[in-house]
Scaffold this active site. Structure first.
Site, PDB file in Angstrom:
ATOM      1  N   LYS A 110       0.865  -1.177   0.000  1.00 43.62           N
ATOM      2  CA  LYS A 110       0.000   0.000   0.000  1.00 43.62           C
ATOM      3  C   LYS A 110       0.904   1.229   0.000  1.00 43.62           C
ATOM      4  O   LYS A 110       1.517   1.564   1.011  1.00 43.62           O
ATOM      5  CB  LYS A 110      -0.902   0.045   1.241  1.00 43.62           C
ATOM      6  CG  LYS A 110      -1.992   1.104   1.055  1.00 43.62           C
ATOM      7  CD  LYS A 110      -2.486   1.719   2.342  1.00 43.62           C
ATOM      8  CE  LYS A 110      -1.704   2.925   2.767  1.00 43.62           C
ATOM      9  NZ  LYS A 110      -1.728   4.101   1.861  1.00 43.62           N
ATOM     10  N   VAL A 144       2.217   6.749  13.342  1.00 44.92           N
ATOM     11  CA  VAL A 144       1.575   5.610  12.677  1.00 44.92           C
ATOM     12  C   VAL A 144       2.343   4.325  12.964  1.00 44.92           C
ATOM     13  O   VAL A 144       1.759   3.289  13.288  1.00 44.92           O
ATOM     14  CB  VAL A 144       1.445   5.861  11.152  1.00 44.92           C
ATOM     15  CG1 VAL A 144       0.889   4.628  10.451  1.00 44.92           C
ATOM     16  CG2 VAL A 144       0.553   7.071  10.874  1.00 44.92           C
ATOM     17  N   GLU A 159      10.621   1.763  10.103  1.00 46.66           N
ATOM     18  CA  GLU A 159      11.641   2.798   9.857  1.00 46.66           C
ATOM     19  C   GLU A 159      10.917   4.128   9.958  1.00 46.66           C
ATOM     20  O   GLU A 159       9.989   4.398   9.193  1.00 46.66           O
ATOM     21  CB  GLU A 159      12.254   2.659   8.460  1.00 46.66           C
ATOM     22  CG  GLU A 159      13.113   1.426   8.273  1.00 46.66           C
ATOM     23  CD  GLU A 159      14.414   1.446   9.051  1.00 46.66           C
ATOM     24  OE1 GLU A 159      14.786   2.515   9.593  1.00 46.66           O
ATOM     25  OE2 GLU A 159      15.038   0.380   9.159  1.00 46.66           O
ATOM     26  N   CYS A 188      14.268  11.269   5.399  1.00 45.71           N
ATOM     27  CA  CYS A 188      14.367  10.869   6.807  1.00 45.71           C
ATOM     28  C   CYS A 188      15.784  11.057   7.314  1.00 45.71           C
ATOM     29  O   CYS A 188      15.998  11.178   8.512  1.00 45.71           O
ATOM     30  CB  CYS A 188      13.908   9.438   6.976  1.00 45.71           C
ATOM     31  SG  CYS A 188      14.694   8.351   5.808  1.00 45.71           S
ATOM     32  N   GLU A 191      10.913  16.194  14.676  1.00 47.00           N
ATOM     33  CA  GLU A 191      11.136  16.118  13.236  1.00 47.00           C
ATOM     34  C   GLU A 191      10.170  17.064  12.526  1.00 47.00           C
ATOM     35  O   GLU A 191       8.974  17.039  12.792  1.00 47.00           O
ATOM     36  CB  GLU A 191      10.897  14.688  12.755  1.00 47.00           C
ATOM     37  CG  GLU A 191      11.170  14.544  11.270  1.00 47.00           C
ATOM     38  CD  GLU A 191      10.910  13.145  10.760  1.00 47.00           C
ATOM     39  OE1 GLU A 191       9.790  12.641  10.944  1.00 47.00           O
ATOM     40  OE2 GLU A 191      11.831  12.573  10.165  1.00 47.00           O
TER      41      GLU A 191
HETATM   42  P1  NAP Z   1       2.853   8.305   7.435  1.00 48.98           P
HETATM   43  O1  NAP Z   1       1.796   9.311   7.458  1.00 48.98           O
HETATM   44  O2  NAP Z   1       3.214   7.602   8.688  1.00 48.98           O
HETATM   45  O3  NAP Z   1       2.421   7.227   6.328  1.00 48.98           O
HETATM   46  C1  NAP Z   1       3.233   6.145   5.921  1.00 48.98           C
HETATM   47  C2  NAP Z   1       2.354   5.062   5.306  1.00 48.98           C
HETATM   48  O4  NAP Z   1       1.499   4.498   6.297  1.00 48.98           O
HETATM   49  C3  NAP Z   1       1.416   5.598   4.221  1.00 48.98           C
HETATM   50  O5  NAP Z   1       1.271   4.633   3.221  1.00 48.98           O
HETATM   51  C4  NAP Z   1       0.127   5.803   4.974  1.00 48.98           C
HETATM   52  O6  NAP Z   1      -1.036   5.814   4.164  1.00 48.98           O
HETATM   53  C5  NAP Z   1       0.148   4.589   5.876  1.00 48.98           C
HETATM   54  N1  NAP Z   1      -0.744   4.698   7.020  1.00 48.98           N
HETATM   55  C6  NAP Z   1      -1.317   5.818   7.553  1.00 48.98           C
HETATM   56  N2  NAP Z   1      -2.093   5.486   8.608  1.00 48.98           N
HETATM   57  C7  NAP Z   1      -2.011   4.142   8.748  1.00 48.98           C
HETATM   58  C8  NAP Z   1      -2.573   3.204   9.652  1.00 48.98           C
HETATM   59  N3  NAP Z   1      -3.377   3.577  10.642  1.00 48.98           N
HETATM   60  N4  NAP Z   1      -2.257   1.891   9.506  1.00 48.98           N
HETATM   61  C9  NAP Z   1      -1.442   1.483   8.528  1.00 48.98           C
HETATM   62  N5  NAP Z   1      -0.877   2.321   7.629  1.00 48.98           N
HETATM   63  C10 NAP Z   1      -1.149   3.636   7.744  1.00 48.98           C
HETATM   64  O7  NAP Z   1       4.225   8.895   6.865  1.00 48.98           O
HETATM   65  P2  NAP Z   1       4.378   9.855   5.593  1.00 48.98           P
HETATM   66  O8  NAP Z   1       3.745  11.153   5.945  1.00 48.98           O
HETATM   67  O9  NAP Z   1       3.951   9.144   4.363  1.00 48.98           O
HETATM   68  O10 NAP Z   1       5.975   9.966   5.500  1.00 48.98           O
HETATM   69  C11 NAP Z   1       6.733  10.876   6.269  1.00 48.98           C
HETATM   70  C12 NAP Z   1       7.389  10.184   7.443  1.00 48.98           C
HETATM   71  O11 NAP Z   1       8.144   9.064   7.008  1.00 48.98           O
HETATM   72  C13 NAP Z   1       8.397  11.036   8.166  1.00 48.98           C
HETATM   73  O12 NAP Z   1       8.166  10.970   9.559  1.00 48.98           O
HETATM   74  C14 NAP Z   1       9.746  10.420   7.837  1.00 48.98           C
HETATM   75  O13 NAP Z   1      10.748  10.587   8.780  1.00 48.98           O
HETATM   76  C15 NAP Z   1       9.400   9.007   7.653  1.00 48.98           C
HETATM   77  N6  NAP Z   1      10.387   8.334   6.814  1.00 48.98           N
HETATM   78  C16 NAP Z   1      11.275   7.487   7.399  1.00 48.98           C
HETATM   79  C17 NAP Z   1      12.223   6.825   6.637  1.00 48.98           C
HETATM   80  C18 NAP Z   1      13.186   5.879   7.274  1.00 48.98           C
HETATM   81  O14 NAP Z   1      13.675   5.024   6.569  1.00 48.98           O
HETATM   82  N7  NAP Z   1      13.471   5.981   8.544  1.00 48.98           N
HETATM   83  C19 NAP Z   1      12.259   7.020   5.262  1.00 48.98           C
HETATM   84  C20 NAP Z   1      11.342   7.894   4.693  1.00 48.98           C
HETATM   85  C21 NAP Z   1      10.397   8.540   5.482  1.00 48.98           C
HETATM   86  P3  NAP Z   1      -1.710   7.197   3.682  1.00 48.98           P
HETATM   87  O15 NAP Z   1      -0.709   7.857   2.814  1.00 48.98           O
HETATM   88  O16 NAP Z   1      -2.933   6.738   2.955  1.00 48.98           O
HETATM   89  O17 NAP Z   1      -2.012   7.987   4.924  1.00 48.98           O
END
Ligand code: NAP
Ligand code: MG
Length: 485
Positions: free
Chosen positions: A175, A232, A250, A284, A385
């Site tokens: 997804k 999340v 991650e 990230c 962050e």
């Molecule tokens: P996010 O809001 O946590 O979403 C990540 C994924 O999870 C999306 O596909 C999202 O779907 C899905 N999701 C949302 N709510 C969920 C739930 N209740 N259950 C299961 N899945 C759910 O993160 P983002 O805004 O896309 O990305 C930004 C974040 O990613 C930042 O905090 C960044 O630091 C982190 N990041 C970390 C790394 C690493 O490797 N450490 C790399 C890149 C990014 P929807 O889009 O439909 O909401």
């Protein structure tokens, strides 16, 4: 007319049962509707998991080197399409075209690398202490794995989860983040044209808050790999761990770059600008704190502001643009909210801090690259962050003080140190709380053939990328075989 993409289930593009779709728009120009995707229901997610489960035994029965050939073919195809896939990425996620091309190249390398791992999926043979006993290990796939990915690396992250999952013999339901699913579609296209059997790799799109629970809780799902926010991720873990579902998270970072007095200041300023602002700070591993040794503080900050002011913000598809927009309105508002918090807590705005307006900007989510000085280590902008083009600069007395400040956050993803003093380099390597420890390079910018992941609140342990990525997607079996009876 923007194209509407289906879910990908059992080798077919299909509509969601809801009959509803959602849009993705170009963050550099909100008049530009990029594509429409299926707003899937729990039922769609469940059916997709069933399909993946049915396909798993046959996929695992294909010899791993032959599974690898499919990945390598897909790498070739993706390489041929890299220009157009990169343009898709820039249009949907906003990063500049050169950055998008780099990311597609990364996905090509990942597919090739894990394709090769198919022929190296060995265990070990270990001498038994008993006579006539042959002792060895081998790897078994887990079954169905769910992959939940963020929008900021819309092809690299799906690729670095899919490729090891598939080569290990699992079937996949992915997804992608709702803000940027198009590159996942492109990956699926190349893998299927390369001969991936139906049902092995499936995609459902839709809101994580609607279908996420099914994707992590369905009993057929044996492992969940998630990259995204802490909020999340921790919510997922609270549900999967009690059920015994293998979980890899991650999450965020608050990555420091430490600059010591002997560093070449011009080079150091370039490295900090690159780490802090490229990809609009939406990595990230981005540098969000620059910790500067006091004697060079003023001179370094002067250079940093000068270089930052020269960055060109704009539509990433245009030549010469350094920094694209924030991915969406929500992310832009988050960035601007943190700028306000920084000001209110007494930090000094040295440059940037505003949404850009005027021709070329009015229809996009553009924020100026922003630097705060007079930041103390306990301020919100030094702790949380932000995930945007905002950098906090903090003076530090020496390397020990720098390491203490660097470690004084809940995260531990990446860190960088700029110096040529070898004794201090090793002190930093031994003490810094980060999974990715970098010296004389930007805190962002890692390679696919080495393990990736953080410590503390940034990650849960199992590494992604490199040969160890397989550890998450497989389980070892240990065999004791007595052959002299
Ligand atoms: P996010 O809001 O946590 O979403 C990540 C994924 O999870 C999306 O596909 C999202 O779907 C899905 N999701 C949302 N709510 C969920 C739930 N209740 N259950 C299961 N899945 C759910 O993160 P983002 O805004 O896309 O990305 C930004 C974040 O990613 C930042 O905090 C960044 O630091 C982190 N990041 C970390 C790394 C690493 O490797 N450490 C790399 C890149 C990014 P929807 O889009 O439909 O909401
Ligand atoms: Mg989000």
């Amino acid at each position: 007319m923007a194209e509407t993409f289906g879910n990908f289930v059992a080798g077919e593009w299909v509509k969601a049962s809801s009959g509803k779709t959602f849009d993705s728009i170009n963050p550099a120009n909100t008049d530009d509707l990029v594509a429409c995707y299926q707003a899937s229901s729990v039922e769609d997610a469940k059916n997709t998991i069933d399909v993946a489960q049915k396909a798993q035994a046959a996929w695992a029965a294909i010899p791993a080197p032959n599974r690898g050939v499919i990945l390598m073919r897909a790498a070739e195809l993706l390489e041929k399409r890299s220009e157009s896939v990169a343009a898709d990425m820039t249009r949907e996620e906003g990063k500049t075209l050169p950055e998008a091309k780099g990311e597609v190249g990364r996905a090509v390398n990942i597919l090739r690398y894990f394709g090769g791992e198919g022929a190296r999926l060995g265990g070990e043979t270990v001498p038994s202490e008993r006579e006539g006993v042959f002792a060895y290990t081998f790897r078994k796939p887990l079954g169905v794995v769910s992959l939940l990915t963020p929008w900021n690396f819309p092809i690299a992250i799906p690729a670095w989860k899919m490729a090891p999952a598939l080569i290990a013999g699992n079937t996949v339901v992915i997804k992608p983040a709702s803000a940027a699913p198009l590159c996942t579609v492109r990956l699926i296209e190349v893998l299927h044209e390369s001969g991936l059997p139906k049902g092995v790799l499936n995609m459902v799109t839709g809101s994580g808050s609607v279908i996420g629970d099914e994707l992590i809780s369905n009993p057929a799902v044996k492992a969940v790999s998630f990259t995204g926010s802490c909020e999340v991720g921790n919510g997922i873990q609270n549900k999967t761990v009690p059920r015994g579902t293998k979980t890899q998270l991650e999450m965020g970072g608050k990555n420091p770059t430490i600059v010591l007095r002997d560093a070449d200041l011009n080079m150091a300023a370039d490295i900090v600008v690159n780490g802090a602002f490229f990809s609009t700070g939406q990595k990230c591993t981005a540098t969000s704190r620059a910790l500067i040794e006091e004697p060079i503080f003023e001179e370094f900050v002067r250079l940093l502001v000068e270089k930052t002011r020269r960055l060109r913000v704009g539509n990433g598809i245009e030549k010469g643009v350094d920094i694209g927009p924030c991915v969406d309105e929500g992310q832009m508002k988050t960035v601007l909210r943190y700028v306000d918090i920084g000001k209110k807590e007494g930090a000094k705005l040295l440059c940037g801090g505003h949404r850009l307006s005027g021709p070329g900007y009015d229809k996009g989510y553009f924020v100026e690259p922003t630097i705060f000085s007079d930041v103390t280590p306990d301020m919100t902008i030094a702790q949380e962050e932000i995930f945007g083009p905002v950098l906090a600069v903090i003076p530090v007395k020496d390397i020990d003080a720098a390491i203490a400040v660097a470690n004084n956050v809940k995260f531990g993803l990446s860190a960088s140190l700029l110096t040529n003093q070898l004794n201090k380099v090793f002190r930093y390597i031994n003490r810094i709380e980060a999974g990715l420890i970098i010296v004389n390079l930007p805190s962002a910018g890692v390679e696919y053939q080495l393990p990736f992941g953080g410590t503390k609140a940034s990650s849960t342990g199992f590494r992604e990328q490199g040969s160890v990525a397989i550890d998450f997607y497989s389980e070892l079996r240990t065999v004791y075989l007595k052959h002299q009876t």
